[in-house]
Scaffold this motif. Structure first.
Motif, PDB file in Angstrom:
ATOM      1  N   THR A  62      17.743 -27.926 -39.647  1.00 45.65           N
ATOM      2  CA  THR A  62      16.672 -27.684 -40.522  1.00 45.65           C
ATOM      3  C   THR A  62      15.072 -27.691 -40.138  1.00 45.65           C
ATOM      4  O   THR A  62      14.709 -28.489 -39.323  1.00 45.65           O
ATOM      5  CB  THR A  62      16.825 -28.738 -41.689  1.00 45.65           C
ATOM      6  OG1 THR A  62      18.154 -28.629 -42.121  1.00 45.65           O
ATOM      7  CG2 THR A  62      16.341 -28.202 -42.923  1.00 45.65           C
ATOM      8  N   ILE A  63      14.319 -26.769 -40.677  1.00 43.75           N
ATOM      9  CA  ILE A  63      13.161 -26.976 -40.311  1.00 43.75           C
ATOM     10  C   ILE A  63      12.270 -27.667 -41.399  1.00 43.75           C
ATOM     11  O   ILE A  63      12.412 -27.040 -42.800  1.00 43.75           O
ATOM     12  CB  ILE A  63      12.450 -25.527 -40.105  1.00 43.75           C
ATOM     13  CG1 ILE A  63      13.170 -24.793 -38.830  1.00 43.75           C
ATOM     14  CG2 ILE A  63      10.892 -25.358 -39.911  1.00 43.75           C
ATOM     15  CD1 ILE A  63      12.540 -23.363 -38.593  1.00 43.75           C
ATOM     16  N   TRP A  64      11.599 -28.481 -41.371  1.00 46.86           N
ATOM     17  CA  TRP A  64      10.750 -29.588 -42.318  1.00 46.86           C
ATOM     18  C   TRP A  64       9.569 -29.256 -42.274  1.00 46.86           C
ATOM     19  O   TRP A  64       8.646 -28.825 -41.047  1.00 46.86           O
ATOM     20  CB  TRP A  64      10.999 -30.844 -42.019  1.00 46.86           C
ATOM     21  CG  TRP A  64      12.551 -31.404 -42.407  1.00 46.86           C
ATOM     22  CD1 TRP A  64      13.577 -31.102 -41.494  1.00 46.86           C
ATOM     23  CD2 TRP A  64      13.020 -32.073 -43.412  1.00 46.86           C
ATOM     24  NE1 TRP A  64      14.569 -31.727 -42.091  1.00 46.86           N
ATOM     25  CE2 TRP A  64      14.344 -32.235 -43.192  1.00 46.86           C
ATOM     26  CE3 TRP A  64      12.617 -32.379 -44.595  1.00 46.86           C
ATOM     27  CZ2 TRP A  64      15.047 -32.886 -44.282  1.00 46.86           C
ATOM     28  CZ3 TRP A  64      13.229 -33.007 -45.546  1.00 46.86           C
ATOM     29  CH2 TRP A  64      14.270 -33.255 -45.383  1.00 46.86           C
ATOM     30  N   ARG A  65       8.698 -29.262 -43.140  1.00 48.95           N
ATOM     31  CA  ARG A  65       7.421 -29.057 -43.383  1.00 48.95           C
ATOM     32  C   ARG A  65       6.601 -30.323 -43.242  1.00 48.95           C
ATOM     33  O   ARG A  65       7.188 -31.327 -43.863  1.00 48.95           O
ATOM     34  CB  ARG A  65       6.818 -28.557 -44.764  1.00 48.95           C
ATOM     35  CG  ARG A  65       5.207 -28.276 -44.659  1.00 48.95           C
ATOM     36  CD  ARG A  65       4.875 -27.639 -46.361  1.00 48.95           C
ATOM     37  NE  ARG A  65       5.615 -26.390 -45.959  1.00 48.95           N
ATOM     38  CZ  ARG A  65       6.035 -25.610 -47.303  1.00 48.95           C
ATOM     39  NH1 ARG A  65       5.899 -26.311 -48.445  1.00 48.95           N
ATOM     40  NH2 ARG A  65       6.403 -24.506 -47.320  1.00 48.95           N
ATOM     41  N   VAL A  66       5.919 -30.417 -42.192  1.00 50.32           N
ATOM     42  CA  VAL A  66       4.888 -31.836 -42.217  1.00 50.32           C
ATOM     43  C   VAL A  66       3.600 -31.807 -42.372  1.00 50.32           C
ATOM     44  O   VAL A  66       2.748 -30.859 -42.223  1.00 50.32           O
ATOM     45  CB  VAL A  66       5.428 -32.315 -40.646  1.00 50.32           C
ATOM     46  CG1 VAL A  66       6.653 -32.673 -40.338  1.00 50.32           C
ATOM     47  CG2 VAL A  66       4.995 -31.232 -39.629  1.00 50.32           C
ATOM     48  N   ALA A  67       3.063 -32.989 -42.720  1.00 48.89           N
ATOM     49  CA  ALA A  67       1.522 -32.905 -43.078  1.00 48.89           C
ATOM     50  C   ALA A  67       1.184 -34.104 -41.924  1.00 48.89           C
ATOM     51  O   ALA A  67       1.820 -35.105 -41.672  1.00 48.89           O
ATOM     52  CB  ALA A  67       1.285 -33.327 -44.459  1.00 48.89           C
ATOM     53  N   GLY A  68      -0.090 -33.804 -41.619  1.00 50.23           N
ATOM     54  CA  GLY A  68      -0.777 -35.054 -40.741  1.00 50.23           C
ATOM     55  C   GLY A  68      -1.882 -34.418 -40.023  1.00 50.23           C
ATOM     56  O   GLY A  68      -2.416 -33.308 -40.215  1.00 50.23           O
ATOM     57  N   PRO A  69      -2.306 -35.269 -39.059  1.00 49.02           N
ATOM     58  CA  PRO A  69      -3.700 -34.662 -38.330  1.00 49.02           C
ATOM     59  C   PRO A  69      -3.161 -33.594 -37.436  1.00 49.02           C
ATOM     60  O   PRO A  69      -2.114 -33.511 -37.269  1.00 49.02           O
ATOM     61  CB  PRO A  69      -4.002 -36.028 -37.439  1.00 49.02           C
ATOM     62  CG  PRO A  69      -2.846 -36.808 -37.434  1.00 49.02           C
ATOM     63  CD  PRO A  69      -1.893 -36.606 -38.905  1.00 49.02           C
ATOM     64  N   ASP A  70      -4.224 -32.876 -36.970  1.00 46.19           N
ATOM     65  CA  ASP A  70      -4.055 -31.634 -36.080  1.00 46.19           C
ATOM     66  C   ASP A  70      -3.368 -32.055 -34.922  1.00 46.19           C
ATOM     67  O   ASP A  70      -3.813 -33.056 -34.273  1.00 46.19           O
ATOM     68  CB  ASP A  70      -5.277 -30.709 -35.980  1.00 46.19           C
ATOM     69  CG  ASP A  70      -5.506 -29.993 -37.328  1.00 46.19           C
ATOM     70  OD1 ASP A  70      -4.675 -30.237 -38.412  1.00 46.19           O
ATOM     71  OD2 ASP A  70      -6.867 -29.459 -37.321  1.00 46.19           O
ATOM     72  N   ALA A  71      -2.315 -31.390 -34.330  1.00 45.63           N
ATOM     73  CA  ALA A  71      -1.435 -31.356 -32.924  1.00 45.63           C
ATOM     74  C   ALA A  71      -1.274 -30.373 -32.673  1.00 45.63           C
ATOM     75  O   ALA A  71      -0.609 -29.463 -33.478  1.00 45.63           O
ATOM     76  CB  ALA A  71      -0.585 -32.778 -33.386  1.00 45.63           C
ATOM     77  N   PRO A  72      -0.834 -30.056 -31.606  1.00 45.91           N
ATOM     78  CA  PRO A  72      -0.498 -28.928 -30.798  1.00 45.91           C
ATOM     79  C   PRO A  72       1.183 -28.833 -30.784  1.00 45.91           C
ATOM     80  O   PRO A  72       1.733 -29.774 -30.845  1.00 45.91           O
ATOM     81  CB  PRO A  72      -0.979 -28.766 -29.362  1.00 45.91           C
ATOM     82  CG  PRO A  72      -1.210 -30.168 -28.891  1.00 45.91           C
ATOM     83  CD  PRO A  72      -1.652 -30.802 -30.364  1.00 45.91           C
ATOM     84  N   ALA A  73       1.656 -27.842 -30.781  1.00 47.40           N
ATOM     85  CA  ALA A  73       3.007 -27.496 -30.917  1.00 47.40           C
ATOM     86  C   ALA A  73       3.696 -28.272 -29.477  1.00 47.40           C
ATOM     87  O   ALA A  73       3.091 -28.329 -28.625  1.00 47.40           O
ATOM     88  CB  ALA A  73       3.474 -25.977 -30.784  1.00 47.40           C
ATOM     89  N   GLY A  74       4.784 -28.869 -29.976  1.00 49.60           N
ATOM     90  CA  GLY A  74       5.404 -29.414 -28.591  1.00 49.60           C
ATOM     91  C   GLY A  74       5.103 -30.933 -28.695  1.00 49.60           C
ATOM     92  O   GLY A  74       5.550 -31.808 -27.547  1.00 49.60           O
ATOM     93  N   SER A  75       4.091 -31.343 -29.431  1.00 52.63           N
ATOM     94  CA  SER A  75       3.692 -32.967 -29.094  1.00 52.63           C
ATOM     95  C   SER A  75       4.858 -33.706 -30.145  1.00 52.63           C
ATOM     96  O   SER A  75       5.458 -33.225 -31.167  1.00 52.63           O
ATOM     97  CB  SER A  75       2.228 -33.191 -29.938  1.00 52.63           C
ATOM     98  OG  SER A  75       1.856 -32.071 -30.587  1.00 52.63           O
ATOM     99  N   ARG A  76       4.728 -35.033 -29.494  1.00 52.54           N
ATOM    100  CA  ARG A  76       5.809 -35.706 -30.342  1.00 52.54           C
ATOM    101  C   ARG A  76       4.983 -36.497 -31.309  1.00 52.54           C
ATOM    102  O   ARG A  76       3.895 -36.805 -31.572  1.00 52.54           O
ATOM    103  CB  ARG A  76       6.342 -36.903 -29.458  1.00 52.54           C
ATOM    104  CG  ARG A  76       6.996 -36.494 -28.159  1.00 52.54           C
ATOM    105  CD  ARG A  76       8.391 -36.220 -28.381  1.00 52.54           C
ATOM    106  NE  ARG A  76       9.316 -37.239 -29.127  1.00 52.54           N
ATOM    107  CZ  ARG A  76      10.323 -37.003 -29.407  1.00 52.54           C
ATOM    108  NH1 ARG A  76      10.755 -35.695 -29.486  1.00 52.54           N
ATOM    109  NH2 ARG A  76      10.999 -37.998 -29.780  1.00 52.54           N
ATOM    110  N   VAL A  77       5.804 -36.329 -32.593  1.00 50.47           N
ATOM    111  CA  VAL A  77       5.144 -37.095 -33.773  1.00 50.47           C
ATOM    112  C   VAL A  77       6.169 -37.991 -34.483  1.00 50.47           C
ATOM    113  O   VAL A  77       7.283 -37.989 -34.315  1.00 50.47           O
ATOM    114  CB  VAL A  77       4.792 -36.206 -35.073  1.00 50.47           C
ATOM    115  CG1 VAL A  77       3.523 -35.366 -34.568  1.00 50.47           C
ATOM    116  CG2 VAL A  77       6.030 -35.209 -35.268  1.00 50.47           C
TER     117      VAL A  77
END
Length: 148
Positions: A118-133
């Motif tokens: 499943t693809i989930w929508r996330v909200a948070g501080p700007d971050a590039p693709a591939g970063s761990r959150v």
């Protein structure tokens, strides 16, 4: 009236027990089931011994009172299945504290992450693709994340 009670016998208690259990099917609430079981027990005991009607009523009362702890025991043991999966109907709460890799970057506070299939929508501080959150909050189908 006492003449009616003095004629109580085994079959009266068995029939009364089955009637109470049938009424439980019509109005479920698990209350009449235990009273019906108590009446059935009095009927079964009356097969072995033939007590007077006063003793039969006392046995019925004792069995009915003993049914309350029995019901609580069975009700408590039935909830253990949900204790093994506490997030069964709260999938998003199970994600809090877990870390994931961003699939799409977070731009202007919005991005996506893939969790299982499943693809989930996330909200948070700007971050590039591939970063761990890390998921810090779940709100409906949206997750709030922070850098891991």
């Amino acid at each position: 009236m006492t003449e009616m009670f003095s004629t109580l016998g085994t079959w009266n208690w068995l029939i009364f027990g089955f009637i109470l259990m049938a009424l439980e099917l019509a109005a479920p609430g698990v209350f009449l089931f235990w009273l019906g079981l108590s009446a059935l027990l009095v009927g079964l005991v009356s097969f072995v011994i033939n007590p007077v009607w006063q003793t039969q009523f006392l046995m019925f009362a004792a069995f009915a009172v003993a049914a309350v702890p029995a019901w609580r025991h069975f009700a408590k043991s039935g909830t253990s299945a949900s204790a093994s999966s506490p997030f069964l109907n709260r999938r998003t709460e199970a994600l809090i504290g877990r870390e994931f890799t961003l699939e799409k970057p977070i731009i202007d506070g919005s991005g996506t992450v893939r969790i299982d299939d499943t693809i989930w929508r996330v909200a948070g501080p700007d971050a590039p693709a591939g970063s761990r959150v890390k998921v810090i909050r779940a709100d409906g189908a949206s997750l709030t994340v922070a850098a891991a």
